[in-house]
Design an enzyme around this catalytic site. Structure first.
Site, mmCIF file in Angstrom:
data_model
loop_
_atom_site.group_PDB
_atom_site.id
_atom_site.type_symbol
_atom_site.label_atom_id
_atom_site.label_comp_id
_atom_site.label_asym_id
_atom_site.label_seq_id
_atom_site.Cartn_x
_atom_site.Cartn_y
_atom_site.Cartn_z
ATOM 1 N N LYS A 145 0.018 77.295 23.346
ATOM 2 C CA LYS A 145 0.582 77.871 24.564
ATOM 3 C C LYS A 145 1.966 78.446 24.264
ATOM 4 C CE LYS A 145 -3.015 76.244 26.641
ATOM 5 N NZ LYS A 145 -4.118 77.154 27.041
ATOM 6 N N LYS B 135 -5.822 82.762 31.008
ATOM 7 C CA LYS B 135 -4.482 83.089 30.512
ATOM 8 C C LYS B 135 -3.481 83.327 31.652
ATOM 9 C CE LYS B 135 -4.037 82.643 27.032
ATOM 10 N NZ LYS B 135 -3.929 81.311 26.370
ATOM 11 N N GLY B 136 -3.759 82.678 32.768
ATOM 12 C CA GLY B 136 -2.840 82.790 33.893
ATOM 13 C C GLY B 136 -1.906 81.602 34.012
ATOM 14 N N GLY B 137 -2.214 80.528 33.254
ATOM 15 C CA GLY B 137 -1.393 79.322 33.326
ATOM 16 C C GLY B 137 -2.138 78.133 33.897
ATOM 17 N N THR B 138 -3.458 78.135 33.790
ATOM 18 C CA THR B 138 -4.253 77.054 34.386
ATOM 19 C C THR B 138 -3.986 75.703 33.728
ATOM 20 O OG1 THR B 138 -6.130 77.579 32.927
ATOM 21 C CG2 THR B 138 -6.113 78.604 35.111
ATOM 22 N N ARG B 139 -3.779 75.682 32.420
ATOM 23 C CA ARG B 139 -3.508 74.410 31.738
ATOM 24 C C ARG B 139 -2.165 73.842 32.191
ATOM 25 N NH1 ARG B 139 -5.627 70.116 30.645
ATOM 26 N NH2 ARG B 139 -7.404 71.352 29.912
#
EC number: 2.8.2.-
Length: 320
Positions: free
Chosen positions: A283, A77-81
């Site tokens: 997202k 949930k850090g923005g990897t996608r």
């Protein structure tokens, strides 16, 4: 004369038969390139290693599968996608489509490096192969395993304000349980226990970045780990992506034309060779409303852990 020649031949045959056959003490494997004759013990054969990797077939168009040269290690949930999608805009990147979980899931790790390679995309010789598995960052056994595969690998770590990351973590679990018609606990219940922050909540431990970073720095120098500011990436992606390009020694290809702000979704979407796409609808979901006193407790709780993390990486972030 003829009798003498026959006698000599018989005598030579006798000595030839009586000599012991020369048998090599171990199997010797030769090929046109001159293979090594070194033996390998059982433990080496069982453990995944670069030496055990076999060659993959080369596609007719000149592409092949390789071990990744870069891994996005987290955080959940850090923005990897968003990071891997934006990185894929660069023509020098070949990204794995799904999270592989090779180094943190035992059933995958036991399959060995050849299986890991088979999960990678086909790429051209000039491209960098990238995979992302957010759970790597918080798994204690992963840094050593990746180091043994490639101590020179480049690692990308994307982080957000720890409190925001916790709320996003809870939101994902909340919607997952809602879709499966399962019961869920209100966020106040999981965050607070006996009036204090609950250390039993796994999402909270994932946000203690300095603890996990200490483990990674046992194996990799800080120069091999680039920390992406996830909060900035979603607000203004280009500057962060230019830093990633530089870290990976990529030519500057990603530009402002690759991004456009979607007013309906409320965040940036991507434009790649005339094709527009946004991240999945899951997202950017709205976080639950949390009472101010509880938020204040979280901000206070993370103040010291954040300070320790900033000291580790010699850099600060605009976190609460």
């Amino acid at each position: 004369m003829r009798t003498s020649v026959m006698a000599v031949c018989l005598l030579g045959l006798f000595f030839f038969v009586s000599q012991p056959l020369s048998v090599p003490s171990r199997q010797i494997v030769n090929d046109e390139a001159g293979a090594s004759s070194n033996t390998v013990d059982d433990e080496q054969l069982k453990a995944p290693s670069v030496q055990n990797e076999t060659q993959t077939a080369v596609h007719p168009n000149g592409t092949s599968q390789h071990l990744p040269q870069t891994i996005i290690i987290g955080v959940r949930k850090g923005g990897t996608r968003a990071l891997i999608e934006m990185l894929s805009l660069h023509p020098g990147i070949a990204a794995a489509e799904s999270e592989v979980h090779f180094f943190d899931w035992e059933d995958h790790f036991e399959k060995g490096l050849q299986w890991y390679v088979s999960q990678m995309p086909f790429s051209y010789p000039h491209q960098i192969t990238v995979e992302k598995t957010p759970a790597y960052f918080t798994s204690s056994k992963v840094p050593e395993r990746i180091y043994k595969m490639n101590p020179a690998i480049r690692l990308l770590l994307i982080l957000r304000d720890p409190t925001e990351r916790i709320l996003s973590d809870y939101t994902q679990v909340f919607y997952n349980r809602l879709q499966k018609h399962k019961l869920y606990q209100p966020i106040e219940t999981v965050l607070i226990k006996n009036g204090d922050i609950s250390m039993d909540y796994k999402a909270l431990n994932r946000s203690l970045y300095y603890i996990h970073m200490q483990n990674w720095l046992k194996y990799f120098p800080l120069s091999h780990i680039h920390v992406v500011d996830g909060d900035v990436l979603i607000k203004d992606p280009l500057p962060e992506m230019k830093r990633v390009e530089k870290f990976l020694n990529l030519s500057p290809q990603i530009s402002a034309t690759n991004f456009y702000f979607n007013q309906t979704k409320g965040f940036y979407c991507l434009r790649d060779r005339g094709r527009e796409r946004c991240l999945h609808e899951s997202k950017g979901r709205a976080h639950p409303q949390v009472a101010s006193p509880i938020l204040d407790k979280l901000y206070q709780f993370f103040r010291e852990p954040n300070k320790k993390f900033f000291e580790l990486i010699d850099r600060t972030f605009d976190w609460h």
